[in-house]
Design a protein around this motif. Structure first.
Motif, PDB file in Angstrom:
ATOM      1  N   ALA A 115       0.863  -1.179   0.000  1.00  0.00           N
ATOM      2  CA  ALA A 115       0.000   0.000   0.000  1.00  0.00           C
ATOM      3  C   ALA A 115       0.904   1.236   0.000  1.00  0.00           C
ATOM      4  CB  ALA A 115      -0.883  -0.001   1.236  1.00  0.00           C
ATOM      5  N   TYR A 116       0.386   2.347  -0.514  1.00  0.00           N
ATOM      6  CA  TYR A 116       1.189   3.569  -0.606  1.00  0.00           C
ATOM      7  C   TYR A 116       0.523   4.720   0.130  1.00  0.00           C
ATOM      8  CZ  TYR A 116       3.745   1.070  -4.221  1.00  0.00           C
ATOM      9  OH  TYR A 116       4.484   0.138  -4.888  1.00  0.00           O
ATOM     10  N   CYS A 117       1.370   5.617   0.611  1.00  0.00           N
ATOM     11  CA  CYS A 117       0.893   6.838   1.257  1.00  0.00           C
ATOM     12  C   CYS A 117       1.352   8.036   0.442  1.00  0.00           C
ATOM     13  CB  CYS A 117       1.457   6.959   2.681  1.00  0.00           C
ATOM     14  SG  CYS A 117       0.936   5.656   3.795  1.00  0.00           S
ATOM     15  N   ARG A 118       0.474   9.040   0.335  1.00  0.00           N
ATOM     16  CA  ARG A 118       0.869  10.299  -0.303  1.00  0.00           C
ATOM     17  C   ARG A 118       1.514  11.167   0.758  1.00  0.00           C
ATOM     18  NH1 ARG A 118       1.427  10.050  -5.447  1.00  0.00           N
ATOM     19  NH2 ARG A 118       1.383  12.333  -5.471  1.00  0.00           N
ATOM     20  N   GLY A 122       8.540  18.824   1.016  1.00  0.00           N
ATOM     21  CA  GLY A 122       8.750  20.186   0.525  1.00  0.00           C
ATOM     22  C   GLY A 122       7.634  20.574  -0.423  1.00  0.00           C
ATOM     23  N   PRO A 123       7.954  21.034  -1.632  1.00  0.00           N
ATOM     24  CA  PRO A 123       6.915  21.434  -2.585  1.00  0.00           C
ATOM     25  C   PRO A 123       6.321  20.260  -3.361  1.00  0.00           C
ATOM     26  CG  PRO A 123       9.075  21.826  -3.524  1.00  0.00           C
ATOM     27  CD  PRO A 123       9.311  21.311  -2.128  1.00  0.00           C
ATOM     28  N   MET A 124       6.805  19.040  -3.098  1.00  0.00           N
ATOM     29  CA  MET A 124       6.388  17.874  -3.870  1.00  0.00           C
ATOM     30  C   MET A 124       5.574  16.900  -3.029  1.00  0.00           C
ATOM     31  SD  MET A 124       9.943  17.060  -5.855  1.00  0.00           S
ATOM     32  CE  MET A 124      10.809  18.374  -6.742  1.00  0.00           C
ATOM     33  N   GLU A 125       4.627  16.234  -3.687  1.00  0.00           N
ATOM     34  CA  GLU A 125       3.880  15.162  -3.055  1.00  0.00           C
ATOM     35  C   GLU A 125       4.328  13.846  -3.682  1.00  0.00           C
ATOM     36  OE1 GLU A 125      -0.619  14.949  -1.513  1.00  0.00           O
ATOM     37  OE2 GLU A 125      -0.436  14.582  -3.669  1.00  0.00           O
ATOM     38  N   MET A 126       4.642  12.857  -2.841  1.00  0.00           N
ATOM     39  CA  MET A 126       5.203  11.601  -3.337  1.00  0.00           C
ATOM     40  C   MET A 126       4.416  10.408  -2.836  1.00  0.00           C
ATOM     41  SD  MET A 126       9.250  12.360  -2.722  1.00  0.00           S
ATOM     42  CE  MET A 126      10.017  13.822  -3.458  1.00  0.00           C
ATOM     43  N   LEU A 133       7.686   3.631   5.199  1.00  0.00           N
ATOM     44  CA  LEU A 133       7.467   4.782   6.091  1.00  0.00           C
ATOM     45  C   LEU A 133       7.289   4.347   7.542  1.00  0.00           C
ATOM     46  CD1 LEU A 133       5.033   6.842   3.833  1.00  0.00           C
ATOM     47  CD2 LEU A 133       7.370   7.502   4.454  1.00  0.00           C
ATOM     48  N   ASP A 134       6.789   3.134   7.743  1.00  0.00           N
ATOM     49  CA  ASP A 134       6.539   2.638   9.100  1.00  0.00           C
ATOM     50  C   ASP A 134       7.778   2.044   9.766  1.00  0.00           C
ATOM     51  OD1 ASP A 134       3.912   3.421   8.996  1.00  0.00           O
ATOM     52  OD2 ASP A 134       3.135   1.439   8.436  1.00  0.00           O
TER      53      ASP A 134
END
Length: 372
Positions: A115-118, A122-126, A133-134
């Motif tokens: 699964a992915y998280c947005r 900074g100025p970018m969303e990934m 991330l966990d």
């Protein structure tokens, strides 16, 4: 271990070298919590074996798993997402890392299935792997090698395997450099263990491997990548994503003032190199009992000369290298401390590729009366 420290060791016993670096860094004390969720992130951009110059050594990965198990860490995971169109699962198998994972009962995660998280960077969303991330601690295991678009690839870029394929494509549309730097502001390496055993000259998918017989450890991904740049004949400032990451505070690109801790110097004699491109570059070399690290750095410097269309200057008057030239004199150009009796000799044992390149450019300028 301090941020400015770089641990370097040379040799051919990848398992022993890995353990030496981990022990010197005291990796276990960095993690401390025995229940920490630890992710090991190799570079498996394609399904190729380590000797192709593209992927992380399975021997190194196994040595890391052994170290972590011996220190009581239980929650281990190996995660990767190969390049768009390539199979991560096949890469796990072909690389030998799947076998190492099974030996120590460590699960493999293909981040393409996660699964992915947005995440805002900074100025970018990934779009980043939720599992990545966990994690409490990431051991980043890149390969010291070239890249067709960014010149080099190392610790900073290796985290790109923790994103969705859609995000990888987006990164390329954005030109790679800036998004790579921003990715490392939100997904951070706890420790970098760089595979410098055998990396490709200029292509991330392998094919022109150069045995470099070294492993590098550090906690600053910008500094580690600055070492990669230097090892391949570039200044860190020439690699845009290193410069941007430095400016963003991810780390420091001040390789000149890095504290280099060399555990074992290189005494491994160079072996025949079968890559076609490396063979072409070696035509500008006269080698006699050269150590592999010194020879590899010279090959990298000659590759940069070829990029500048200047290699022809050393086809008729090649460069001398190796212990067989100790105490010898000559009118030509020598590389390394063993050739200090030559008219022009690059200092160092081994000299950095950037130093070699600088001296060779000066020599070309001397002959042509047009200094570089």
């Amino acid at each position: 271990m301090e941020k400015q420290d770089l641990i370097v060791t040379y040799g051919t016993d990848a398992a022993a070298m890995t353990r030496q670096v981990l022990d010197k860094a005291d990796l276990a004390s960095m993690i401390s919590d025995g229940n920490a969720k630890i992710g090991i992130k190799p570079n498996l951009v394609v399904a190729k074996p380590h000797n192709s110059g593209a992927t992380t050594s399975p021997v190194m990965v196994e040595a890391v798993l052994r170290y972590l198990r011996e220190h009581g860490f239980k929650q281990l995971l190996i995660l990767e997402g190969s390049w768009v169109g390539d199979s991560t699962k096949k890469a796990f198998s072909v690389s030998g890392i799947e076998e190492a994972a099974e030996k120590y009962g460590v699960p493999l995660l293909d981040t393409k299935d996660d699964a992915y998280c947005r995440v805002q960077a900074g100025p970018m969303e990934m779009e980043i792997s939720k599992t990545a991330l966990d994690l409490d601690f990431i051991i980043n295991m890149p390969v010291l090698k070239g890249h067709c678009q960014t010149k080099i690839t190392g610790a900073l870029k290796n985290l790109k395997g923790c994103m969705s394929d859609r995000e990888k494509r987006h990164f390329h549309l954005l030109g790679l450099h800036r998004p790579i730097a921003y990715l490392n502001t939100v997904l951070k390496s706890g420790f970098i263990l760089m595979d410098g055993l055998c990396g490709d000259l200029d292509f991330e998918e392998g094919g022109n491997p150069v045995p470099m017989n070294r492993i590098i450890g550090g906690v600053d991904p910008v500094l580690v990548d600055s070492y990669v740049a230097e090892a391949m004949g570039y200044s860190p400032e020439e690699i845009e994503y290193i410069k941007i990451a430095h400016e963003l505070g991810v780390g420091s690109c001040d390789i000149i003032h890095a504290n280099r801790i060399v555990l074992h110097h290189d005494h491994v004699l160079v072996r025949p190199l079968y890559s076609r491109k490396v063979q072409l570059l070696s035509q500008a070399i006269v080698e006699k009992e050269a150590c592999s690290a010194c020879y590899a750095n010279l090959i990298q410097a000659l590759a940069r000369l070829q990029d500048k269309h200047l290699l022809v200057h050393f086809k008729q008057q090649p460069i001398f290298i190796g212990q067989g030239f100790k105490g010898k004199t000559g009118d030509g150009v020598g590389c390394g401390a063993c050739t200090q009796g030559f008219r022009c000799s690059v200092p160092g044992c081994p000299p950095a590729a950037t130093t070699i390149l600088h001296v060779l450019l000066q020599e070309i300028g001397r002959k042509s009366a047009f200094p570089f």
